[in-house]
Design an enzyme around this catalytic site. Structure first.
Site, PDB file in Angstrom:
ATOM      1  N   LEU A  45       0.850  -1.206   0.000  1.00  0.00           N
ATOM      2  CA  LEU A  45       0.000   0.000   0.000  1.00  0.00           C
ATOM      3  C   LEU A  45       0.881   1.250   0.000  1.00  0.00           C
ATOM      4  CD1 LEU A  45      -2.522  -1.316   2.692  1.00  0.00           C
ATOM      5  CD2 LEU A  45      -2.923  -1.197   0.210  1.00  0.00           C
ATOM      6  N   GLY A  46       1.858   1.247  -0.898  1.00  0.00           N
ATOM      7  CA  GLY A  46       2.746   2.400  -1.011  1.00  0.00           C
ATOM      8  C   GLY A  46       2.180   3.409  -2.004  1.00  0.00           C
ATOM      9  N   MET A  48       1.922   3.406  -5.152  1.00  0.00           N
ATOM     10  CA  MET A  48       1.053   2.846  -6.203  1.00  0.00           C
ATOM     11  C   MET A  48      -0.126   2.073  -5.614  1.00  0.00           C
ATOM     12  SD  MET A  48       2.285   3.763  -9.130  1.00  0.00           S
ATOM     13  CE  MET A  48       1.628   2.652 -10.365  1.00  0.00           C
ATOM     14  N   ASP A  67      -0.142  -4.323   4.178  1.00  0.00           N
ATOM     15  CA  ASP A  67       1.196  -3.725   4.080  1.00  0.00           C
ATOM     16  C   ASP A  67       1.799  -3.884   5.474  1.00  0.00           C
ATOM     17  OD1 ASP A  67       2.556  -1.254   2.112  1.00  0.00           O
ATOM     18  OD2 ASP A  67       3.338  -1.529   4.154  1.00  0.00           O
ATOM     19  N   SER A 158       1.680   1.373 -15.716  1.00  0.00           N
ATOM     20  CA  SER A 158       2.251   2.713 -15.849  1.00  0.00           C
ATOM     21  C   SER A 158       1.214   3.736 -15.392  1.00  0.00           C
ATOM     22  CB  SER A 158       2.641   2.975 -17.311  1.00  0.00           C
ATOM     23  OG  SER A 158       3.267   4.228 -17.427  1.00  0.00           O
ATOM     24  N   GLY A 160       2.113   5.992 -12.559  1.00  0.00           N
ATOM     25  CA  GLY A 160       2.697   6.630 -11.382  1.00  0.00           C
ATOM     26  C   GLY A 160       1.660   7.164 -10.414  1.00  0.00           C
ATOM     27  N   LYS A 210       6.317  -3.770 -20.373  1.00  0.00           N
ATOM     28  CA  LYS A 210       6.536  -2.630 -19.467  1.00  0.00           C
ATOM     29  C   LYS A 210       8.035  -2.284 -19.390  1.00  0.00           C
ATOM     30  CE  LYS A 210       5.760   0.675 -16.590  1.00  0.00           C
ATOM     31  NZ  LYS A 210       6.245   0.706 -15.272  1.00  0.00           N
ATOM     32  N   HIS A 213       8.716  -0.261 -22.357  1.00  0.00           N
ATOM     33  CA  HIS A 213       8.081   1.043 -22.113  1.00  0.00           C
ATOM     34  C   HIS A 213       9.022   1.921 -21.287  1.00  0.00           C
ATOM     35  CE1 HIS A 213       5.865   3.586 -19.208  1.00  0.00           C
ATOM     36  NE2 HIS A 213       4.941   3.757 -20.131  1.00  0.00           N
ATOM     37  N   ASN A 214       9.600   1.347 -20.245  1.00  0.00           N
ATOM     38  CA  ASN A 214      10.485   2.139 -19.381  1.00  0.00           C
ATOM     39  C   ASN A 214      11.807   2.463 -20.068  1.00  0.00           C
ATOM     40  OD1 ASN A 214       8.423   1.762 -17.536  1.00  0.00           O
ATOM     41  ND2 ASN A 214       9.831   1.676 -15.812  1.00  0.00           N
ATOM     42  N   GLU A 217      11.057   5.360 -21.959  1.00  0.00           N
ATOM     43  CA  GLU A 217      10.953   6.477 -20.990  1.00  0.00           C
ATOM     44  C   GLU A 217      12.340   7.082 -20.714  1.00  0.00           C
ATOM     45  OE1 GLU A 217       8.093   5.628 -17.688  1.00  0.00           O
ATOM     46  OE2 GLU A 217       9.873   5.855 -16.449  1.00  0.00           O
ATOM     47  N   TYR A 218      13.350   6.202 -20.538  1.00  0.00           N
ATOM     48  CA  TYR A 218      14.710   6.699 -20.277  1.00  0.00           C
ATOM     49  C   TYR A 218      15.169   7.594 -21.435  1.00  0.00           C
ATOM     50  CZ  TYR A 218      15.896   3.361 -16.461  1.00  0.00           C
ATOM     51  OH  TYR A 218      15.965   2.645 -15.294  1.00  0.00           O
TER      52      TYR A 218
HETATM   53  N1  LIG Z   1       6.065   4.698  -8.356  1.00  0.00           N
HETATM   54  C1  LIG Z   1       5.881   4.506  -9.658  1.00  0.00           C
HETATM   55  O1  LIG Z   1       5.874   5.453 -10.462  1.00  0.00           O
HETATM   56  C2  LIG Z   1       5.648   3.138 -10.213  1.00  0.00           C
HETATM   57  C3  LIG Z   1       5.982   2.006  -9.498  1.00  0.00           C
HETATM   58  N2  LIG Z   1       5.760   0.765 -10.048  1.00  0.00           N
HETATM   59  C4  LIG Z   1       6.082  -0.458  -9.325  1.00  0.00           C
HETATM   60  O2  LIG Z   1       5.067  -0.685  -8.350  1.00  0.00           O
HETATM   61  C5  LIG Z   1       5.620  -1.370  -7.225  1.00  0.00           C
HETATM   62  C6  LIG Z   1       5.351  -0.528  -5.985  1.00  0.00           C
HETATM   63  O3  LIG Z   1       5.953   0.730  -6.182  1.00  0.00           O
HETATM   64  P1  LIG Z   1       5.651   1.987  -5.237  1.00  0.00           P
HETATM   65  O4  LIG Z   1       4.266   1.922  -4.735  1.00  0.00           O
HETATM   66  O5  LIG Z   1       6.125   3.172  -5.993  1.00  0.00           O
HETATM   67  O6  LIG Z   1       6.673   1.693  -4.056  1.00  0.00           O
HETATM   68  P2  LIG Z   1       6.570   2.181  -2.531  1.00  0.00           P
HETATM   69  O7  LIG Z   1       7.949   2.026  -1.992  1.00  0.00           O
HETATM   70  O8  LIG Z   1       5.906   3.507  -2.455  1.00  0.00           O
HETATM   71  O9  LIG Z   1       5.586   1.114  -1.869  1.00  0.00           O
HETATM   72  C7  LIG Z   1       5.931  -0.211  -1.652  1.00  0.00           C
HETATM   73  C8  LIG Z   1       5.113  -0.696  -0.486  1.00  0.00           C
HETATM   74  O10 LIG Z   1       5.357  -2.079  -0.327  1.00  0.00           O
HETATM   75  C9  LIG Z   1       5.373  -2.311   1.075  1.00  0.00           C
HETATM   76  N3  LIG Z   1       6.047  -3.563   1.365  1.00  0.00           N
HETATM   77  C10 LIG Z   1       7.367  -3.774   1.606  1.00  0.00           C
HETATM   78  N4  LIG Z   1       7.581  -5.059   1.874  1.00  0.00           N
HETATM   79  C11 LIG Z   1       6.371  -5.661   1.811  1.00  0.00           C
HETATM   80  C12 LIG Z   1       5.940  -6.993   2.005  1.00  0.00           C
HETATM   81  N5  LIG Z   1       6.809  -7.971   2.309  1.00  0.00           N
HETATM   82  N6  LIG Z   1       4.637  -7.269   1.865  1.00  0.00           N
HETATM   83  C13 LIG Z   1       3.753  -6.292   1.562  1.00  0.00           C
HETATM   84  N7  LIG Z   1       4.102  -5.023   1.362  1.00  0.00           N
HETATM   85  C14 LIG Z   1       5.403  -4.715   1.481  1.00  0.00           C
HETATM   86  C15 LIG Z   1       6.056  -1.107   1.676  1.00  0.00           C
HETATM   87  O11 LIG Z   1       5.777  -0.977   3.071  1.00  0.00           O
HETATM   88  C16 LIG Z   1       5.454   0.003   0.842  1.00  0.00           C
HETATM   89  O12 LIG Z   1       4.297   0.544   1.426  1.00  0.00           O
HETATM   90  C17 LIG Z   1       7.108  -1.556  -7.544  1.00  0.00           C
HETATM   91  O13 LIG Z   1       7.302  -2.807  -8.122  1.00  0.00           O
HETATM   92  C18 LIG Z   1       7.379  -0.442  -8.533  1.00  0.00           C
HETATM   93  O14 LIG Z   1       8.489  -0.699  -9.340  1.00  0.00           O
HETATM   94  C19 LIG Z   1       5.171   0.611 -11.274  1.00  0.00           C
HETATM   95  C20 LIG Z   1       4.813   1.705 -12.000  1.00  0.00           C
HETATM   96  C21 LIG Z   1       5.057   3.051 -11.560  1.00  0.00           C
HETATM   97  O1  LIG Z   2       7.673   2.413 -13.904  1.00  0.00           O
HETATM   98  C1  LIG Z   2       7.817   3.571 -13.598  1.00  0.00           C
HETATM   99  C2  LIG Z   2       7.383   4.668 -14.473  1.00  0.00           C
HETATM  100  O2  LIG Z   2       6.892   4.191 -15.688  1.00  0.00           O
HETATM  101  C3  LIG Z   2       8.466   3.859 -12.283  1.00  0.00           C
HETATM  102  O3  LIG Z   2       8.356   5.193 -11.890  1.00  0.00           O
HETATM  103  C4  LIG Z   2       9.907   3.403 -12.327  1.00  0.00           C
HETATM  104  O4  LIG Z   2      10.460   3.458 -11.032  1.00  0.00           O
HETATM  105  C5  LIG Z   2      10.729   4.252 -13.300  1.00  0.00           C
HETATM  106  O5  LIG Z   2      11.926   3.617 -13.627  1.00  0.00           O
HETATM  107  P1  LIG Z   2      13.326   4.085 -12.993  1.00  0.00           P
HETATM  108  O6  LIG Z   2      13.102   4.041 -11.480  1.00  0.00           O
HETATM  109  O7  LIG Z   2      14.333   3.091 -13.437  1.00  0.00           O
HETATM  110  O8  LIG Z   2      13.582   5.496 -13.473  1.00  0.00           O
END
Ligand SMILES: NC(=O)C1=CN([C@@H]2O[C@H](COP(=O)(O)OP(=O)(O)OC[C@H]3O[C@@H](n4cnc5c(N)ncnc54)[C@H](O)[C@@H]3O)[C@@H](O)[C@H]2O)C=CC1
Ligand SMILES: O=C(CO)[C@H](O)[C@H](O)COP(=O)(O)O
Length: 340
Positions: A45-46, A48, A67, A158, A160, A210, A213-214, A217-218
């Site tokens: 529940l971070g 995303m 979470d 995708s 964010g 994906k 896609h990323n 993005e780079y």
């Molecule tokens: N932030 C972004 O723009 C994007 C992120 N993602 C992907 O989505 C996923 C989550 O990313 P965010 O939400 O940004 O990261 P975040 O760091 O904000 O949230 C991750 C959450 O997972 C929780 N967590 C850690 N260990 C855990 C466990 N063992 N069991 C359950 N929950 C646990 C953490 O407490 C945290 O709340 C990652 O794989 C990330 O690469 C995908 C697309 C975009």
């Molecule tokens: O998937 C995403 C955006 O599309 C995430 O924001 C991802 O973390 C971006 O990649 P990087 O952290 O390598 O810049």
């Protein structure tokens, strides 16, 4: 499939995107306009997972979230997401066949979660990994689940932190029938029920898509950053970078959502004051480059963009010092001394 009673209003997902600034008419129409809602578990529940859970609740679905952070659980409780304080409690709270969406950090945390869920789930349950997992890990995890009669679907996601309002773009891999049963979830998370998501192929293909896609993005990010840097260095013209971004946003060939965000950042902080010139990467770019090499596909822009990120972290470059030393060795060229 576990459906909740009460139809989900037709077009509700579309209404969620009604405030989107650049909404366009759909390019195609789905033959599967479902009015169902579902019940599912959200693991992670971070940034995303919390927003995705909230958007699903807004769409009429019932979501229970887990979470390890009590603060994260508390934050979503206010949005109508029920909380579970362990994976076991989460699985117990869900009706069979269960659906769980993972939105946790890629790599070890995803592996640990997938492994911990395995003995808790029953035949027919499905796990959707919506994080940025490496597709090779996904293939391995899916094979493990398949051996236990469990469904495994990968959704490259995708959007964010804007996804709550604008909807998420989802590249989905897995068994077509399984994905069809999950349609109400994707239709709600997407910008509209019939666009911004789709099954792209078998399991693994969602994360593969994906990853590319990323990689793109780079390259796009690097091109915008370099262009604005050239503008910034032409001091005699005193260019206002925010103004240039605003001009380019409308009608120009290089307009894009990434440019919108870049322009916004330039408006808030035109000189990038206080931001260290250090660019992190989470793996997707390097996996794209690895894959391009494996497939003999030339990908110079994506590769150079990745290398630039690595270079940003090399603040005391040994190679640059050695280059200066070599020039001195062969040509007697002066070496600039390091400031002490
Ligand atoms: N932030 C972004 O723009 C994007 C992120 N993602 C992907 O989505 C996923 C989550 O990313 P965010 O939400 O940004 O990261 P975040 O760091 O904000 O949230 C991750 C959450 O997972 C929780 N967590 C850690 N260990 C855990 C466990 N063992 N069991 C359950 N929950 C646990 C953490 O407490 C945290 O709340 C990652 O794989 C990330 O690469 C995908 C697309 C975009
Ligand atoms: O998937 C995403 C955006 O599309 C995430 O924001 C991802 O973390 C971006 O990649 P990087 O952290 O390598 O810049």
């Amino acid at each position: 499939m576990n459906r909740l009673s009460g139809p989900h209003r037709a077009g509700q997902s579309r209404n969620l995107a009604a405030g989107a600034p650049r909404a366009r008419p759909p390019r195609f129409h789905s033959h599967h306009k479902r009015s169902d809602t579902m019940e599912l578990g959200m693991v992670g529940l971070g940034k995303m997972g919390a927003n995705m859970a909230e958007r699903l609740v807004q769409g009429g679905h019932k979501v229970t979230g887990f979470d390890p952070s009590a603060d994260a659980r508390k934050a979503v409780a206010a949005k109508g997401v029920a909380g579970a304080d362990s994976l076991e409690a989460l699985v117990r709270a869900l009706p069979a066949p269960r659906v769980l969406w993972l939105m946790v950090p890629a790599g070890k945390v995803t592996d640990d979660t997938v492994n911990a869920l395995l003995p808790l789930l029953s035949k027919g349950d499905t796990v959707i990994d919506g994080g940025n997992s490496n597709y090779k890990d996904t293939l391995r995890r899916a094979a493990l689940y398949d051996g236990h009669g469990l469904g495994y679907v990968d959704s490259g996601t995708s959007g964010g932190i804007w996804g709550l309002k604008e909807g998420y773009s989802m590249m989905v891999g897995g068994d077509a029938k399984t994905i069809d049963t999950l349609r109400p979830i994707f239709e709600t998370l997407a910008p509209a029920a019939d666009r911004g998501w789709g099954r792209v192929g078998p399991v693994g293909s969602g994360h593969f898509t994906k990853m590319v896609h990323n990689g793109i993005e780079y390259g796009l990010m690097q091109a915008y950053a370099e262009g604005f840097s050239i503008l910034a260095h032409k001091k005699e013209f005193g260019l206002d970078l925010h103004q240039v971004g605003e001009i380019w946003r409308y009608g120009s060939v290089v307009r894009s959502w990434l440019l919108d965000l870049t322009t916004d950042a330039l408006g808030k902080n035109p000189t990038m004051d206080g931001i260290a010139p250090y660019v992190v990467d989470s793996g997707e770019g390097r996996w794209t480059v690895d894959e391009a090499i494996d497939l003999d596909v030339p990908a110079p822009i994506i590769t150079a963009s990745l290398i630039e990120r690595l270079r940003s972290r090399d603040t005391d470059s040994f190679s640059d010092k050695l280059l200066a030393a070599m020039r001195n060795e062969f040509g007697g060229h002066a070496i600039k001394s390091e400031a002490k």
